[in-house]
Design an enzyme around this catalytic site. Structure first.
Site, PDB file in Angstrom:
ATOM      1  N   ARG A 188      18.031 181.030 -68.597  1.00 50.64           N
ATOM      2  CA  ARG A 188      18.049 180.318 -67.316  1.00 50.64           C
ATOM      3  C   ARG A 188      19.330 180.650 -66.545  1.00 50.64           C
ATOM      4  O   ARG A 188      20.395 180.764 -67.142  1.00 50.64           O
ATOM      5  CB  ARG A 188      17.999 178.804 -67.578  1.00 50.64           C
ATOM      6  CG  ARG A 188      16.628 178.327 -67.980  1.00 50.64           C
ATOM      7  CD  ARG A 188      16.631 176.923 -68.538  1.00 50.64           C
ATOM      8  NE  ARG A 188      17.430 175.958 -67.818  1.00 50.64           N
ATOM      9  CZ  ARG A 188      17.459 174.648 -68.090  1.00 50.64           C
ATOM     10  NH1 ARG A 188      16.704 174.177 -69.069  1.00 50.64           N
ATOM     11  NH2 ARG A 188      18.206 173.819 -67.422  1.00 50.64           N
ATOM     12  N   ARG A 204      27.635 171.904 -64.922  1.00 47.70           N
ATOM     13  CA  ARG A 204      26.658 170.902 -65.380  1.00 47.70           C
ATOM     14  C   ARG A 204      27.315 169.847 -66.265  1.00 47.70           C
ATOM     15  O   ARG A 204      26.974 168.666 -66.193  1.00 47.70           O
ATOM     16  CB  ARG A 204      25.503 171.585 -66.121  1.00 47.70           C
ATOM     17  CG  ARG A 204      24.586 172.334 -65.160  1.00 47.70           C
ATOM     18  CD  ARG A 204      23.734 173.331 -65.889  1.00 47.70           C
ATOM     19  NE  ARG A 204      22.705 172.707 -66.684  1.00 47.70           N
ATOM     20  CZ  ARG A 204      22.107 173.312 -67.709  1.00 47.70           C
ATOM     21  NH1 ARG A 204      22.479 174.520 -68.081  1.00 47.70           N
ATOM     22  NH2 ARG A 204      21.154 172.691 -68.361  1.00 47.70           N
ATOM     23  N   ARG A 225      19.356 160.606 -63.832  1.00 47.16           N
ATOM     24  CA  ARG A 225      20.624 161.302 -64.051  1.00 47.16           C
ATOM     25  C   ARG A 225      21.742 160.677 -63.230  1.00 47.16           C
ATOM     26  O   ARG A 225      22.883 161.129 -63.316  1.00 47.16           O
ATOM     27  CB  ARG A 225      20.464 162.757 -63.619  1.00 47.16           C
ATOM     28  CG  ARG A 225      20.363 163.755 -64.771  1.00 47.16           C
ATOM     29  CD  ARG A 225      20.180 165.117 -64.141  1.00 47.16           C
ATOM     30  NE  ARG A 225      20.487 166.221 -64.980  1.00 47.16           N
ATOM     31  CZ  ARG A 225      19.584 166.921 -65.659  1.00 47.16           C
ATOM     32  NH1 ARG A 225      18.325 166.558 -65.662  1.00 47.16           N
ATOM     33  NH2 ARG A 225      19.964 167.978 -66.336  1.00 47.16           N
ATOM     34  N   ARG A 247      20.612 179.724 -75.477  1.00 51.08           N
ATOM     35  CA  ARG A 247      19.237 179.245 -75.260  1.00 51.08           C
ATOM     36  C   ARG A 247      18.384 180.299 -74.544  1.00 51.08           C
ATOM     37  O   ARG A 247      18.847 180.985 -73.646  1.00 51.08           O
ATOM     38  CB  ARG A 247      19.271 177.968 -74.421  1.00 51.08           C
ATOM     39  CG  ARG A 247      17.870 177.472 -74.056  1.00 51.08           C
ATOM     40  CD  ARG A 247      17.848 176.037 -73.695  1.00 51.08           C
ATOM     41  NE  ARG A 247      18.519 175.732 -72.437  1.00 51.08           N
ATOM     42  CZ  ARG A 247      18.631 174.498 -71.960  1.00 51.08           C
ATOM     43  NH1 ARG A 247      18.132 173.478 -72.629  1.00 51.08           N
ATOM     44  NH2 ARG A 247      19.243 174.280 -70.816  1.00 51.08           N
ATOM     45  N   LYS A 263      17.407 167.647 -75.864  1.00 50.11           N
ATOM     46  CA  LYS A 263      16.423 166.657 -75.390  1.00 50.11           C
ATOM     47  C   LYS A 263      15.037 167.281 -75.232  1.00 50.11           C
ATOM     48  O   LYS A 263      14.036 166.696 -75.615  1.00 50.11           O
ATOM     49  CB  LYS A 263      16.855 166.067 -74.028  1.00 50.11           C
ATOM     50  CG  LYS A 263      18.185 165.365 -74.031  1.00 50.11           C
ATOM     51  CD  LYS A 263      18.452 164.671 -72.696  1.00 50.11           C
ATOM     52  CE  LYS A 263      18.597 165.618 -71.526  1.00 50.11           C
ATOM     53  NZ  LYS A 263      19.756 166.531 -71.611  1.00 50.11           N
TER      54      LYS A 263
END
Ligand code: AMP
Length: 210
Positions: free
Chosen positions: A155, A166, A88, A122, A13
């Site tokens: 992260r 998550r 969310r 990532r 996203k």
């Protein structure tokens, strides 16, 4: 155009929003990026949310809704926006409907196995927040941002236990938004599995934008 980007963590996203913000000329508003900037600045908001975010849980609805309400009241968001990572939860979606009228919700569809592969590889720039991936979207120089020369880091919430948390939170609290917006007739699905350029092309087609 007033848009929501929906999809599990790792669906791409943020990467797509960085492209779509230029295509549509509207601001990209990422609640996660706002929280991360607050954490880096050690502001009262940052101190309040750091442990929650690192563990992969959600920040409370009240804090998050207030943040987005203030951000959407700024003049650059008057003609449109891309909301990335908000809403969310159903209460967040209901609150948003009270202060803004969303035109389309883009649902980025991707299986869990791809999510884990994407998130664990990532890397994010400490300077400008740009996203990279160790295999799929390498920077020109290892560990250094192409755009601003900033340092790339992993992260805390992209570590294994947090990724699992998550995904669990996404399924329980965020995935119900797909049916919520589909029932309103404003949801479009975009296959998020291909390479970025193909996903951008699919996105343009789904929204009929050049
Ligand atoms: P993201 O960058 O969108 O993956 O967000 C990173 C983290 O910020 C999430 O795992 C949550 O802890 C927090 N966060 C971001 N957006 C929201 C939201 N709309 N509601 C609650 N927590 C959020």
């Amino acid at each position: 155009m007033k848009l929501i980007f929906l999809g599990p963590p790792g669906a791409g996203k943020g990467t797509l929003a960085a492209k779509a913000t230029e295509i549509l000329n509207v601001p990209h508003i990422s609640t996660g990026a706002i929280f991360r900037a607050a954490i880096a600045a050690k502001s009262p908001l940052g101190l309040k949310v750091k442990a929650i975010i690192d563990s992969g849980k959600l920040v409370d609805d009240g804090t998050t809704i207030e943040l987005v309400k203030e951000r959407l009241a700024q003049s650059d968001a008057a003609k449109g926006y891309i909301l990335d990572g908000f809403p969310r939860t159903i209460p967040q979606a209901e609150a948003l409907a009270d202060f803004s009228t969303v035109e389309k919700v883009v649902n980025f569809d991707i299986p869990d196995s791809s999510v884990v592969e994407r998130l664990s590889g990532r890397r994010v720039c400490r300077g400008c927040g740009a996203n990279y991936h160790v295999s799929f979207q390498k920077p020109k120089k290892d560990g250094v941002c192409d755009a601003c020369g900033g340092e790339l880091y992993t992260r805390d919430d992209d570590k294994k236990e947090a990724i699992e948390k998550r995904l669990e939170v996404y399924r329980a609290q965020t995935a119900p938004l797909i049916d919520h917006y589909r029932a309103k007739g404003i949801l479009v699905d975009v296959d998020a599995r291909p390479q970025v350029d193909t996903v951008v092309a699919n996105f343009r087609k789904a929204l009929s934008v050049q």
